[in-house]
Design a protein around this motif. Sequence first.
Motif, mmCIF file in Angstrom:
data_model
loop_
_atom_site.group_PDB
_atom_site.id
_atom_site.type_symbol
_atom_site.label_atom_id
_atom_site.label_comp_id
_atom_site.label_asym_id
_atom_site.label_seq_id
_atom_site.Cartn_x
_atom_site.Cartn_y
_atom_site.Cartn_z
ATOM 1 N N ASP A 186 78.590 96.964 -34.024
ATOM 2 C CA ASP A 186 78.590 95.974 -35.107
ATOM 3 C C ASP A 186 77.998 94.649 -34.661
ATOM 4 O O ASP A 186 77.435 93.907 -35.474
ATOM 5 C CB ASP A 186 80.016 95.749 -35.614
ATOM 6 C CG ASP A 186 80.528 96.929 -36.429
ATOM 7 O OD1 ASP A 186 79.701 97.749 -36.858
ATOM 8 O OD2 ASP A 186 81.763 97.037 -36.610
ATOM 9 N N MET A 187 78.128 94.329 -33.378
ATOM 10 C CA MET A 187 77.586 93.066 -32.879
ATOM 11 C C MET A 187 76.045 93.068 -32.852
ATOM 12 O O MET A 187 75.414 92.011 -32.910
ATOM 13 C CB MET A 187 78.108 92.787 -31.468
ATOM 14 C CG MET A 187 79.602 92.578 -31.375
ATOM 15 S SD MET A 187 80.180 91.179 -32.348
ATOM 16 C CE MET A 187 81.414 91.985 -33.356
ATOM 17 N N PHE A 188 75.450 94.265 -32.771
ATOM 18 C CA PHE A 188 73.984 94.359 -32.671
ATOM 19 C C PHE A 188 73.328 94.700 -34.007
ATOM 20 O O PHE A 188 72.202 94.275 -34.262
ATOM 21 C CB PHE A 188 73.591 95.416 -31.635
ATOM 22 C CG PHE A 188 73.905 95.021 -30.223
ATOM 23 C CD1 PHE A 188 73.051 94.186 -29.505
ATOM 24 C CD2 PHE A 188 75.053 95.470 -29.597
ATOM 25 C CE1 PHE A 188 73.333 93.814 -28.207
ATOM 26 C CE2 PHE A 188 75.352 95.107 -28.291
ATOM 27 C CZ PHE A 188 74.490 94.273 -27.594
ATOM 28 N N VAL A 189 74.009 95.485 -34.831
ATOM 29 C CA VAL A 189 73.386 95.926 -36.086
ATOM 30 C C VAL A 189 74.270 95.605 -37.285
ATOM 31 O O VAL A 189 74.184 96.274 -38.315
ATOM 32 C CB VAL A 189 73.087 97.446 -36.041
ATOM 33 C CG1 VAL A 189 72.048 97.746 -34.983
ATOM 34 C CG2 VAL A 189 74.357 98.248 -35.799
ATOM 35 N N GLY A 190 75.140 94.629 -37.165
ATOM 36 C CA GLY A 190 76.023 94.273 -38.268
ATOM 37 C C GLY A 190 75.245 93.785 -39.483
ATOM 38 O O GLY A 190 74.210 93.122 -39.362
ATOM 39 N N ASP A 191 75.748 94.145 -40.654
ATOM 40 C CA ASP A 191 75.074 93.748 -41.899
ATOM 41 C C ASP A 191 75.284 92.270 -42.222
ATOM 42 O O ASP A 191 74.424 91.632 -42.824
ATOM 43 C CB ASP A 191 75.596 94.604 -43.060
ATOM 44 C CG ASP A 191 75.253 96.074 -42.887
ATOM 45 O OD1 ASP A 191 74.233 96.348 -42.234
ATOM 46 O OD2 ASP A 191 76.012 96.924 -43.385
ATOM 47 N N GLN B 144 75.025 89.219 -36.828
ATOM 48 C CA GLN B 144 74.758 89.861 -35.549
ATOM 49 C C GLN B 144 75.051 88.885 -34.411
ATOM 50 O O GLN B 144 74.616 87.728 -34.449
ATOM 51 C CB GLN B 144 73.307 90.331 -35.475
ATOM 52 C CG GLN B 144 72.954 91.396 -36.495
ATOM 53 C CD GLN B 144 71.523 91.862 -36.372
ATOM 54 O OE1 GLN B 144 70.811 91.484 -35.462
ATOM 55 N NE2 GLN B 144 71.099 92.700 -37.312
ATOM 56 N N ARG B 145 75.770 89.375 -33.412
ATOM 57 C CA ARG B 145 76.133 88.543 -32.255
ATOM 58 C C ARG B 145 75.852 89.344 -30.978
ATOM 59 O O ARG B 145 76.771 89.916 -30.380
ATOM 60 C CB ARG B 145 77.602 88.136 -32.354
ATOM 61 C CG ARG B 145 77.964 87.452 -33.655
ATOM 62 C CD ARG B 145 79.451 87.188 -33.763
ATOM 63 N NE ARG B 145 79.878 86.142 -32.848
ATOM 64 C CZ ARG B 145 81.149 85.771 -32.692
ATOM 65 N NH1 ARG B 145 82.107 86.396 -33.376
ATOM 66 N NH2 ARG B 145 81.475 84.822 -31.839
ATOM 67 N N PRO B 146 74.603 89.441 -30.578
ATOM 68 C CA PRO B 146 74.248 90.267 -29.413
ATOM 69 C C PRO B 146 74.889 89.797 -28.120
ATOM 70 O O PRO B 146 75.154 90.609 -27.234
ATOM 71 C CB PRO B 146 72.722 90.173 -29.353
ATOM 72 C CG PRO B 146 72.372 88.939 -30.132
ATOM 73 C CD PRO B 146 73.416 88.813 -31.185
ATOM 74 N N GLU B 147 75.132 88.496 -27.990
ATOM 75 C CA GLU B 147 75.777 88.003 -26.769
ATOM 76 C C GLU B 147 77.202 88.540 -26.644
ATOM 77 O O GLU B 147 77.628 88.987 -25.583
ATOM 78 C CB GLU B 147 75.797 86.461 -26.754
ATOM 79 C CG GLU B 147 74.424 85.815 -26.678
ATOM 80 C CD GLU B 147 73.748 85.721 -28.026
ATOM 81 O OE1 GLU B 147 74.418 86.048 -29.047
ATOM 82 O OE2 GLU B 147 72.569 85.323 -28.080
ATOM 83 N N LEU B 148 77.931 88.501 -27.757
ATOM 84 C CA LEU B 148 79.294 89.035 -27.750
ATOM 85 C C LEU B 148 79.278 90.548 -27.562
ATOM 86 O O LEU B 148 80.125 91.106 -26.855
ATOM 87 C CB LEU B 148 80.000 88.667 -29.058
ATOM 88 C CG LEU B 148 81.454 89.124 -29.207
ATOM 89 C CD1 LEU B 148 82.314 88.596 -28.056
ATOM 90 C CD2 LEU B 148 82.024 88.679 -30.542
ATOM 91 N N PHE C 178 76.664 86.161 -20.496
ATOM 92 C CA PHE C 178 77.101 84.873 -19.956
ATOM 93 C C PHE C 178 76.374 83.695 -20.587
ATOM 94 O O PHE C 178 76.632 82.550 -20.210
ATOM 95 C CB PHE C 178 76.883 84.832 -18.439
ATOM 96 C CG PHE C 178 77.830 85.723 -17.672
ATOM 97 C CD1 PHE C 178 79.120 85.315 -17.387
ATOM 98 C CD2 PHE C 178 77.428 86.977 -17.261
ATOM 99 C CE1 PHE C 178 79.990 86.132 -16.687
ATOM 100 C CE2 PHE C 178 78.283 87.806 -16.552
ATOM 101 C CZ PHE C 178 79.572 87.380 -16.266
ATOM 102 N N SER C 179 75.445 83.957 -21.512
ATOM 103 C CA SER C 179 74.715 82.865 -22.143
ATOM 104 C C SER C 179 75.570 82.230 -23.226
ATOM 105 O O SER C 179 76.218 82.924 -24.019
ATOM 106 C CB SER C 179 73.398 83.381 -22.738
ATOM 107 O OG SER C 179 73.655 84.318 -23.763
ATOM 108 N N THR C 180 75.560 80.928 -23.275
ATOM 109 C CA THR C 180 76.380 80.186 -24.247
ATOM 110 C C THR C 180 75.554 79.456 -25.290
ATOM 111 O O THR C 180 76.111 78.866 -26.205
ATOM 112 C CB THR C 180 77.252 79.159 -23.511
ATOM 113 O OG1 THR C 180 76.409 78.245 -22.785
ATOM 114 C CG2 THR C 180 78.201 79.854 -22.546
ATOM 115 N N GLY C 181 74.241 79.470 -25.149
ATOM 116 C CA GLY C 181 73.388 78.756 -26.079
ATOM 117 C C GLY C 181 73.276 77.280 -25.791
ATOM 118 O O GLY C 181 72.640 76.550 -26.542
ATOM 119 N N GLU C 182 73.900 76.829 -24.717
ATOM 120 C CA GLU C 182 73.853 75.407 -24.349
ATOM 121 C C GLU C 182 73.027 75.173 -23.092
ATOM 122 O O GLU C 182 73.096 74.103 -22.506
ATOM 123 C CB GLU C 182 75.283 74.889 -24.130
ATOM 124 C CG GLU C 182 76.154 75.000 -25.377
ATOM 125 C CD GLU C 182 77.570 74.543 -25.112
ATOM 126 O OE1 GLU C 182 77.861 74.191 -23.947
ATOM 127 O OE2 GLU C 182 78.380 74.532 -26.056
#
Length: 282
Positions: free
Chosen positions: A239-244, A247-251, A37-41
């Motif tokens: 792929d969201m956590f270890v993508g080359d 990385q988008r851990p929130e997604l 639920f975090s948006t970075g804002e």
Amino acid sequence: MKYLKKNWRKLGFFLPFFLLIIFFLFVPFFQMFAKSFSTGEGHPGLDWYIEIFSKTSYLVAIKNSVWIAVCATLLGTVIDFFLALALTHSSKQKKRWYLSLLNLTSTFAGLPLTLAFITLLGTAGVFVLIGKNAGISWLANYNLYSLKGMFLIFVYFQIPMGTLLLLPAFQEIRKEWKEAALLMNCSAFRFWRKIGLPIMMPSIMGTVNMLFANALIAYTTPYLLVNNGVPLLPIKITDMFVGDVRQRPELGSALSIVMLLIMLLVLACTNLVKKFFQKGRD
């Protein structure tokens, strides 16, 4: 409080287990839930969930994973039911041999399983070459590296686990019930429909839950076979956590929550089926 004072020594033995659950299950789950639920804002939002349900790539991955998990679970449950039924009527020697085989195949997964299926059903696999030489079109054109081609592997996942889970359920069916039904001219089909299945339904639905979860989260073998060629939910999450590239851990956390909600939905459906059979039994 009195119970805790009297049994604090006994409860102390379970303290490491409780700590393991807290630090390895609950803490990561709540962190993942908050991150989704975090948006970075600086304030929570549903941005990641909106992106998941608005982009075709994620919707296709969810659809593929649910489709193959449901189909593999249904077919696997039917196969496991008849295998467990046959096993209960087998001799002790045959039962011991088959149980050893089930335990062996249940640990045969990952890279060895992938190589085995590639050897048998890959582009130049043994069975595919036999199909080409024998003129069997469906076998000659078998595509292991597709969603439908991987379906056989997912069914393979289900057989050892499901059979082992259903075996204890058949022990609840007493011989006296079958004999009484036979004396009353009750057919085998009617016995299982009226007596056997309602009694075994809690165990069957529990097995369905386990098989569905096992198929939904399967990652290693599909990844080794198709990588990102076939969109699947577990591969998208990883792929969201270890993508080359990015990385988008929130997604990835939001996708994990979606997977959890799918499992909870299936659990609710199986509970409804179980209650329906229990009402009919009462």
